[in-house]
Write a protein that holds these residues in place. Structure first.
Motif, PDB file in Angstrom:
ATOM      1  N   LEU A 171     119.822  43.474 -22.808  1.00  0.00           N
ATOM      2  CA  LEU A 171     118.255  43.198 -23.346  1.00  0.00           C
ATOM      3  C   LEU A 171     117.149  43.963 -22.908  1.00  0.00           C
ATOM      4  CD1 LEU A 171     116.455  40.870 -24.743  1.00  0.00           C
ATOM      5  CD2 LEU A 171     116.569  39.694 -22.498  1.00  0.00           C
ATOM      6  N   LYS A 172     116.510  44.601 -23.728  1.00  0.00           N
ATOM      7  CA  LYS A 172     115.433  45.665 -23.079  1.00  0.00           C
ATOM      8  C   LYS A 172     114.203  44.994 -22.626  1.00  0.00           C
ATOM      9  CE  LYS A 172     113.130  49.886 -24.758  1.00  0.00           C
ATOM     10  NZ  LYS A 172     113.002  50.565 -26.170  1.00  0.00           N
ATOM     11  N   ARG A 173     113.965  45.146 -21.415  1.00  0.00           N
ATOM     12  CA  ARG A 173     112.892  44.803 -20.900  1.00  0.00           C
ATOM     13  C   ARG A 173     111.857  45.763 -20.289  1.00  0.00           C
ATOM     14  NH1 ARG A 173     112.551  39.637 -22.071  1.00  0.00           N
ATOM     15  NH2 ARG A 173     113.946  38.253 -20.874  1.00  0.00           N
ATOM     16  N   LEU A 174     110.553  45.411 -20.021  1.00  0.00           N
ATOM     17  CA  LEU A 174     109.486  46.429 -19.573  1.00  0.00           C
ATOM     18  C   LEU A 174     109.910  47.685 -18.694  1.00  0.00           C
ATOM     19  CD1 LEU A 174     106.631  47.271 -20.083  1.00  0.00           C
ATOM     20  CD2 LEU A 174     105.898  45.659 -18.089  1.00  0.00           C
ATOM     21  N   PHE A 175     110.608  47.364 -17.485  1.00  0.00           N
ATOM     22  CA  PHE A 175     111.140  48.298 -16.557  1.00  0.00           C
ATOM     23  C   PHE A 175     112.506  48.450 -16.736  1.00  0.00           C
ATOM     24  CE2 PHE A 175     107.389  46.175 -14.741  1.00  0.00           C
ATOM     25  CZ  PHE A 175     106.484  47.124 -14.798  1.00  0.00           C
ATOM     26  N   GLY A 176     113.242  48.318 -17.751  1.00  0.00           N
ATOM     27  CA  GLY A 176     114.816  48.637 -18.013  1.00  0.00           C
ATOM     28  C   GLY A 176     115.368  47.930 -18.783  1.00  0.00           C
ATOM     29  N   THR A 177     116.901  47.666 -18.661  1.00  0.00           N
ATOM     30  CA  THR A 177     117.468  47.131 -19.706  1.00  0.00           C
ATOM     31  C   THR A 177     118.683  45.944 -18.820  1.00  0.00           C
ATOM     32  OG1 THR A 177     117.890  48.586 -21.306  1.00  0.00           O
ATOM     33  CG2 THR A 177     119.295  47.140 -21.526  1.00  0.00           C
ATOM     34  N   MET A 178     118.432  44.616 -19.059  1.00  0.00           N
ATOM     35  CA  MET A 178     119.071  43.621 -18.459  1.00  0.00           C
ATOM     36  C   MET A 178     120.613  43.352 -19.410  1.00  0.00           C
ATOM     37  SD  MET A 178     118.175  39.776 -17.901  1.00  0.00           S
ATOM     38  CE  MET A 178     118.481  39.208 -19.435  1.00  0.00           C
ATOM     39  N   PRO A 179     121.571  43.848 -18.345  1.00  0.00           N
ATOM     40  CA  PRO A 179     122.934  43.743 -19.199  1.00  0.00           C
ATOM     41  C   PRO A 179     123.092  42.281 -19.681  1.00  0.00           C
ATOM     42  CG  PRO A 179     123.000  44.836 -16.900  1.00  0.00           C
ATOM     43  CD  PRO A 179     121.872  44.292 -16.957  1.00  0.00           C
ATOM     44  N   LEU A 180     123.694  42.281 -20.674  1.00  0.00           N
ATOM     45  CA  LEU A 180     124.335  40.935 -21.312  1.00  0.00           C
ATOM     46  C   LEU A 180     125.788  40.694 -21.085  1.00  0.00           C
ATOM     47  CD1 LEU A 180     121.725  40.743 -24.474  1.00  0.00           C
ATOM     48  CD2 LEU A 180     121.450  39.517 -22.320  1.00  0.00           C
ATOM     49  N   GLY A 181     126.323  39.451 -21.259  1.00  0.00           N
ATOM     50  CA  GLY A 181     127.644  39.241 -21.363  1.00  0.00           C
ATOM     51  C   GLY A 181     128.199  39.216 -19.811  1.00  0.00           C
ATOM     52  N   GLU A 182     129.483  39.089 -19.614  1.00  0.00           N
ATOM     53  CA  GLU A 182     130.139  38.685 -18.467  1.00  0.00           C
ATOM     54  C   GLU A 182     130.749  40.277 -17.770  1.00  0.00           C
ATOM     55  OE1 GLU A 182     133.489  36.230 -19.046  1.00  0.00           O
ATOM     56  OE2 GLU A 182     132.226  34.473 -19.385  1.00  0.00           O
ATOM     57  N   GLU A 183     130.853  41.137 -18.657  1.00  0.00           N
ATOM     58  CA  GLU A 183     131.120  42.561 -18.408  1.00  0.00           C
ATOM     59  C   GLU A 183     130.183  43.583 -18.184  1.00  0.00           C
ATOM     60  OE1 GLU A 183     134.080  42.797 -17.302  1.00  0.00           O
ATOM     61  OE2 GLU A 183     134.754  40.806 -18.058  1.00  0.00           O
ATOM     62  N   GLU A 184     129.902  44.619 -17.487  1.00  0.00           N
ATOM     63  CA  GLU A 184     129.181  45.618 -17.358  1.00  0.00           C
ATOM     64  C   GLU A 184     129.145  46.462 -18.677  1.00  0.00           C
ATOM     65  OE1 GLU A 184     129.706  48.104 -13.873  1.00  0.00           O
ATOM     66  OE2 GLU A 184     129.071  46.348 -12.404  1.00  0.00           O
TER      67      GLU A 184
END
Length: 288
Positions: A171-184
């Motif tokens: 999920l794209k955020r202001l200062f980076g991307t937050m991983p989604l789901g259970e895996e990297e």
């Protein structure tokens, strides 16, 4: 005899001057610094392709950025192709970095991209190559039984699936991307596809979410990114008390009692001091 001596002096003087300039040019050539280059190829689906460049050199204080240096960009179809075509140039910024957006005719084109610094006064000639095969990411968001899932498929230039590559979903955020789901990361299957459930309760301004599927820094395909817009996030509720009268508010929002009580105390103390000084002055005058 005098003419011969004069001629010899002129020849010696000329030879000395030439030798002097040769020594200066050699010393300048030896003082040129060696540059370290890092180049990354990024393809934004339905937008553009670009080259991210970082340049630095080893100075007296460790590694320092190569500021405001011009680079030329060349392209060949294959690594063995001797005929390269210059497609543009760019300038690094104050931290030695630059982003060069490829011309439209080269967007998504496989080939060899060469970044060169040439005929620079301070740095030796340097080049770095990026060999790229074109790849595409198709992505879509599907809702099943009130659960949202993002489906993605990685293919090559001919549409054939690319198997066994790791895709990152976030999920794209202001200062980076937050991983989604259970895996990297998620490895593509025999059809080049992945399917990742989207976490519930994600927040977004006006419920808007920017979901991203990325093939990150592949040695063969570079970085390929596909972004999908969605509007099923939880609205962000502003719980900030910045504009309220609180202890941690800015000076213009100071609570009224914090103005009245301290100032009342200060006025009282100064009133007592003034009263005491006035009485001391009266006692002094009465003695005289």
């Amino acid at each position: 005899m005098i003419k011969s001596v004069t001629l010899n002096q002129r020849i010696s003087s000329l030879m000395g001057t030439l030798l002097f300039f040769c020594l200066i040019s050699t010393s300048f050539a030896q003082d040129k610094k060696n540059m370290n280059l890092a180049v990354q190829y990024v393809k934004m689906m339905k937008e553009n392709s670009l080259l991210k460049v970082a340049a630095q050199f080893k100075g007296d204080n460790g590694f320092e950025p190569c500021k405001y240096i011009y680079f030329n960009v060349y392209k060949t179809d294959t690594i063995d192709d001797a005929k390269s075509v210059k497609i543009g140039k760019f300038l690094t910024n104050s931290v030695g970095k630059a982003t060069y957006i490829l011309p439209k005719q080269h967007v998504g084109a496989s080939g060899v991209y060469t970044i060169k610094v040439e005929n620079n006064k301070f740095f030796e000639d340097k080049e770095e190559q990026v060999i790229i095969k074109d790849a595409n990411i198709e992505a879509s968001i599907v809702k099943e039984d009130s659960i949202y899932t993002i489906n993605a498929r990685l293919t090559d230039a001919s549409g054939q699936p690319i198997v066994g590559e790791s895709l990152i979903v976030g999920l794209k955020r202001l200062f980076g991307t937050m991983p989604l789901g259970e895996e990297e990361s998620y490895e593509t299957d025999d059809d080049g596809a992945i399917s990742v459930p989207i976490d519930a309760g994600l927040t977004g301004v006006d419920r808007k979410l920017t979901l991203q599927v990325a093939l990150n820094e592949s040695d063969v395909y570079g970085t390929v990114i596909n972004e999908q817009q969605a509007k099923f996030g939880k609205p962000i509720v502003d719980t900030s008390s910045f504009n309220q009268s609180t202890m941690w508010s800015p000076p213009t929002k100071t609570p009224l009692y914090l103005w009245i009580i301290p100032n009342t105390i200060l006025v009282s103390i100064w009133s007592i001091l003034v009263f005491l000084l006035f009485n001391l002055f009266k006692i002094y005058k009465s003695k005289n």
